[in-house]
Write an enzyme that holds these catalytic residues in place. Structure first.
Site, PDB file in Angstrom:
ATOM      1  N   ARG A  88     -61.761 -86.905  35.721  1.00  0.00           N
ATOM      2  CA  ARG A  88     -62.832 -87.221  36.677  1.00  0.00           C
ATOM      3  C   ARG A  88     -63.996 -86.240  36.578  1.00  0.00           C
ATOM      4  O   ARG A  88     -64.639 -85.902  37.565  1.00  0.00           O
ATOM      5  CB  ARG A  88     -62.331 -87.227  38.129  1.00  0.00           C
ATOM      6  CG  ARG A  88     -61.488 -88.367  38.657  1.00  0.00           C
ATOM      7  CD  ARG A  88     -62.066 -89.726  38.422  1.00  0.00           C
ATOM      8  NE  ARG A  88     -61.656 -90.162  37.095  1.00  0.00           N
ATOM      9  CZ  ARG A  88     -60.454 -90.618  36.773  1.00  0.00           C
ATOM     10  NH1 ARG A  88     -59.536 -90.725  37.691  1.00  0.00           N
ATOM     11  NH2 ARG A  88     -60.155 -90.985  35.553  1.00  0.00           N
TER      12      ARG A  88
ATOM     13  N   SER B 119     -61.847 -92.974  45.952  1.00  0.00           N
ATOM     14  CA  SER B 119     -61.011 -91.823  46.326  1.00  0.00           C
ATOM     15  C   SER B 119     -61.923 -90.671  46.724  1.00  0.00           C
ATOM     16  O   SER B 119     -62.866 -90.348  45.991  1.00  0.00           O
ATOM     17  CB  SER B 119     -60.146 -91.388  45.145  1.00  0.00           C
ATOM     18  OG  SER B 119     -59.306 -92.453  44.768  1.00  0.00           O
TER      19      SER B 119
ATOM     20  N   GLU C 160     -64.260 -85.882  45.216  1.00  0.00           N
ATOM     21  CA  GLU C 160     -64.610 -86.674  44.037  1.00  0.00           C
ATOM     22  C   GLU C 160     -66.065 -87.164  44.085  1.00  0.00           C
ATOM     23  O   GLU C 160     -66.790 -87.038  43.105  1.00  0.00           O
ATOM     24  CB  GLU C 160     -63.642 -87.844  43.854  1.00  0.00           C
ATOM     25  CG  GLU C 160     -63.888 -88.565  42.548  1.00  0.00           C
ATOM     26  CD  GLU C 160     -62.949 -89.737  42.309  1.00  0.00           C
ATOM     27  OE1 GLU C 160     -61.732 -89.546  42.353  1.00  0.00           O
ATOM     28  OE2 GLU C 160     -63.464 -90.836  42.056  1.00  0.00           O
TER      29      GLU C 160
HETATM   30  C1  LIG Z   1     -64.067 -99.105  46.318  1.00  0.00           C
HETATM   31  C2  LIG Z   1     -64.290 -98.056  45.241  1.00  0.00           C
HETATM   32  C3  LIG Z   1     -63.349 -97.883  44.236  1.00  0.00           C
HETATM   33  C4  LIG Z   1     -63.549 -96.930  43.221  1.00  0.00           C
HETATM   34  N1  LIG Z   1     -62.611 -96.774  42.259  1.00  0.00           N
HETATM   35  C5  LIG Z   1     -62.788 -95.869  41.267  1.00  0.00           C
HETATM   36  C6  LIG Z   1     -61.809 -95.708  40.236  1.00  0.00           C
HETATM   37  O1  LIG Z   1     -60.799 -96.382  40.207  1.00  0.00           O
HETATM   38  N2  LIG Z   1     -62.045 -94.782  39.278  1.00  0.00           N
HETATM   39  C7  LIG Z   1     -63.168 -94.017  39.261  1.00  0.00           C
HETATM   40  O2  LIG Z   1     -63.312 -93.197  38.353  1.00  0.00           O
HETATM   41  N3  LIG Z   1     -64.112 -94.149  40.220  1.00  0.00           N
HETATM   42  C8  LIG Z   1     -63.954 -95.054  41.221  1.00  0.00           C
HETATM   43  N4  LIG Z   1     -64.898 -95.187  42.203  1.00  0.00           N
HETATM   44  C9  LIG Z   1     -66.076 -94.318  42.205  1.00  0.00           C
HETATM   45  C10 LIG Z   1     -67.331 -94.958  41.582  1.00  0.00           C
HETATM   46  O3  LIG Z   1     -67.267 -96.362  41.616  1.00  0.00           O
HETATM   47  C11 LIG Z   1     -67.551 -94.523  40.145  1.00  0.00           C
HETATM   48  O4  LIG Z   1     -67.659 -93.132  40.068  1.00  0.00           O
HETATM   49  C12 LIG Z   1     -68.824 -95.148  39.545  1.00  0.00           C
HETATM   50  O5  LIG Z   1     -68.905 -94.856  38.173  1.00  0.00           O
HETATM   51  C13 LIG Z   1     -70.107 -94.675  40.216  1.00  0.00           C
HETATM   52  O6  LIG Z   1     -71.154 -95.490  39.727  1.00  0.00           O
HETATM   53  P1  LIG Z   1     -72.506 -95.686  40.507  1.00  0.00           P
HETATM   54  O7  LIG Z   1     -73.416 -96.428  39.598  1.00  0.00           O
HETATM   55  O8  LIG Z   1     -72.245 -96.300  41.823  1.00  0.00           O
HETATM   56  O9  LIG Z   1     -73.014 -94.191  40.660  1.00  0.00           O
HETATM   57  P2  LIG Z   1     -73.761 -93.529  41.911  1.00  0.00           P
HETATM   58  O10 LIG Z   1     -72.809 -93.436  43.059  1.00  0.00           O
HETATM   59  O11 LIG Z   1     -75.048 -94.192  42.156  1.00  0.00           O
HETATM   60  O12 LIG Z   1     -74.000 -92.067  41.339  1.00  0.00           O
HETATM   61  C14 LIG Z   1     -72.929 -91.163  41.160  1.00  0.00           C
HETATM   62  C15 LIG Z   1     -73.456 -89.885  40.486  1.00  0.00           C
HETATM   63  O13 LIG Z   1     -73.857 -90.192  39.152  1.00  0.00           O
HETATM   64  C16 LIG Z   1     -75.237 -89.900  38.970  1.00  0.00           C
HETATM   65  N5  LIG Z   1     -75.792 -90.942  38.111  1.00  0.00           N
HETATM   66  C17 LIG Z   1     -75.702 -92.278  38.288  1.00  0.00           C
HETATM   67  N6  LIG Z   1     -76.282 -92.921  37.265  1.00  0.00           N
HETATM   68  C18 LIG Z   1     -76.754 -91.970  36.423  1.00  0.00           C
HETATM   69  C19 LIG Z   1     -77.464 -91.998  35.184  1.00  0.00           C
HETATM   70  N7  LIG Z   1     -77.827 -93.140  34.602  1.00  0.00           N
HETATM   71  N8  LIG Z   1     -77.782 -90.816  34.605  1.00  0.00           N
HETATM   72  C20 LIG Z   1     -77.442 -89.629  35.189  1.00  0.00           C
HETATM   73  N9  LIG Z   1     -76.786 -89.548  36.355  1.00  0.00           N
HETATM   74  C21 LIG Z   1     -76.440 -90.697  36.968  1.00  0.00           C
HETATM   75  C22 LIG Z   1     -75.832 -89.892  40.376  1.00  0.00           C
HETATM   76  O14 LIG Z   1     -77.007 -89.096  40.442  1.00  0.00           O
HETATM   77  C23 LIG Z   1     -74.695 -89.317  41.171  1.00  0.00           C
HETATM   78  O15 LIG Z   1     -74.671 -87.920  41.012  1.00  0.00           O
HETATM   79  C24 LIG Z   1     -64.721 -96.135  43.234  1.00  0.00           C
HETATM   80  C25 LIG Z   1     -65.669 -96.325  44.258  1.00  0.00           C
HETATM   81  C26 LIG Z   1     -65.455 -97.269  45.249  1.00  0.00           C
HETATM   82  C27 LIG Z   1     -66.493 -97.461  46.322  1.00  0.00           C
END
Ligand SMILES: Cc1cc2nc3c(=O)[nH]c(=O)nc-3n(C[C@H](O)[C@H](O)[C@H](O)COP(=O)(O)OP(=O)(O)OC[C@H]3O[C@@H](n4cnc5c(N)ncnc54)[C@H](O)[C@@H]3O)c2cc1C
Length: 355
Positions: free
Chosen positions: A167, A246, A347
């Site tokens: 992670r 998480s 996380e």
């Molecule tokens: C219901 C639920 C279930 C989930 N299950 C999992 C799971 O099973 N496994 C897991 O690993 N995660 C899980 N997650 C967490 C999350 O979905 C992941 O971490 C996902 O990859 C985040 O993507 P996002 O586009 O929403 O990022 P955001 O939440 O918008 O951003 C997260 C971080 O990444 C940065 N960021 C985003 N895009 C970029 C980019 N293009 N360049 C540089 N920085 C960037 C942001 O600035 C921020 O710091 C879950 C979340 C939820 C709500």
């Protein structure tokens, strides 16, 4: 032209549904717009927040005192890999992650199927090395194309140079957000069958031995079903899915830390654990949280609570603030630390908040 607005409320752009306004908000629909928006914010020396799907963010109620750039780039290119048995898929940062997984499963490309149902955008997947059910993106990422805010250049980083860990990655460790992910290239295997199923719970639900294989579409459906049972698939009808996934990572303990934990809980209490390298074990954070006295549905301030389906997710069923979520997280963190001597790490990324 990118759309630029002032005072855009961020709560509606995060899965937790909390967060105040962005002072300035830019939606970047092309790679050129994304780079230009980041350069512009940097030239103004403004704080910058890159926003994907907002599924791993907890943003303060006071909002963000700078520019938020929402990634809305699109595009997927497929090319033959260097080996005959692989294809390379290059995906723009703004592509919806689960849409990419679903299309790979439908196209008979193996390598991402266990990552079904994870919210957010593709560009965020390398940030915390997204993983679930025995797979993580680090295994299949060949390159990450980034805009480097220090050099002002676009470069390609090879997967092994991204510092991927459980992670985490060098992107997540670098709190300055130096690199903006523009696109990610994955190496996938043309096959109707999944890779070896390593996660015991998934293998059981598929009726295959651990290490066995199953059709891609069957694996995707099984993963989605398991995830739904834990509130881990976004569903407007399921308040338990109004979370950031998480909230704490599973701590990795060395032998001495594990022995200290065993002493605290009592020698006769079996502690669930998984191997995590020489002299190290990973202990489920959910078990520690339960052991410290928090059960499913545990109520926090302002309506924030622990999910009724999964001890590791903090949810906002409606009406909770970022301060309420952070307050609940703090209570859990402190109690686990004080009772069990384990310092749980968050996380999601906290913006303008701390535990
Ligand atoms: C219901 C639920 C279930 C989930 N299950 C999992 C799971 O099973 N496994 C897991 O690993 N995660 C899980 N997650 C967490 C999350 O979905 C992941 O971490 C996902 O990859 C985040 O993507 P996002 O586009 O929403 O990022 P955001 O939440 O918008 O951003 C997260 C971080 O990444 C940065 N960021 C985003 N895009 C970029 C980019 N293009 N360049 C540089 N920085 C960037 C942001 O600035 C921020 O710091 C879950 C979340 C939820 C709500």
């Amino acid at each position: 032209m990118p759309s630029v607005r002032d005072q855009v409320l961020l709560a509606g752009l995060t899965t937790l549904g909390v967060g105040g306004p962005a002072r300035r908000f830019v939606r970047a629909g092309t790679e050129a717009e994304l780079i230009a928006a980041v350069r512009d914010a940097d030239q103004r020396a403004e704080p910058l927040l890159i926003l994907g799907g907002g599924s791993n963010l907890v943003i303060a109620d006071t909002g963000f005192p700078g520019t938020v750039v929402q990634v809305a780039t699109r595009g997927i290119q497929q090319a033959a890999g260097p080996q005959a048995d692989a294809v390379r898929l290059t995906v723009a940062a703004g592509e919806d992650w689960d849409g990419v997984v679903a299309s790979c499963v439908a196209a008979g490309l193996s390598g991402l199927e266990c990552l079904s149902g994870i919210p957010g955008l593709t560009g965020a997947t390398p940030i915390q090395n997204v993983g679930a059910y025995g797979q993580e993106v680090a295994e299949v990422i060949t390159t990450v194309r980034v805009y480097d805010r220090v050099t002002g250049e676009v470069t390609e980083l090879a997967g092994p140079d991204c510092g991927f860990g459980y992670r985490t990655s060098m992107f997540k460790r670098d709190s300055s957000g130096r690199r903006v992910v523009l696109a990610v290239t994955f190496r996938l295997r043309p096959s109707e069958l999944s890779g070896p199923v390593r996660y015991a719970e998934l293998a059981r639900s598929l009726g295959v031995p651990e290490g066995g294989q199953a059709p891609l579409a069957t694996v995707r459906e099984a993963v989605l079903a398991l995830r739904r049972g834990k509130g881990m698939v976004l569903d407007p009808a399921d308040p338990d899915s109004r979370s950031a996934g998480s909230f704490f990572t599973n701590p990795v303990l060395d032998d001495a830390q594990f022995a200290a934990l065993q002493k605290l809980v009592g020698a006769d209490v079996p502690i669930p654990r998984f191997p995590a390298g020489p002299g190290q074990v990973k202990v489920p954070a959910a078990w520690l949280i339960g052991q410290a006295g928090f059960g499913k549905g545990y109520p926090g301030p302002g309506g924030a609570r622990i999910s009724t389906k999964h001890t590791l997710a903090l949810v906002n069923p409606g009406g909770a603030s970022a301060a309420d979520i952070a307050g609940l997280a703090r209570t859990i963190h402190h109690q686990v630390r004080d009772q069990l001597g384990v310092d749980l790490a968050c996380e999601p990324i906290l913006v303008g908040l701390s535990l």
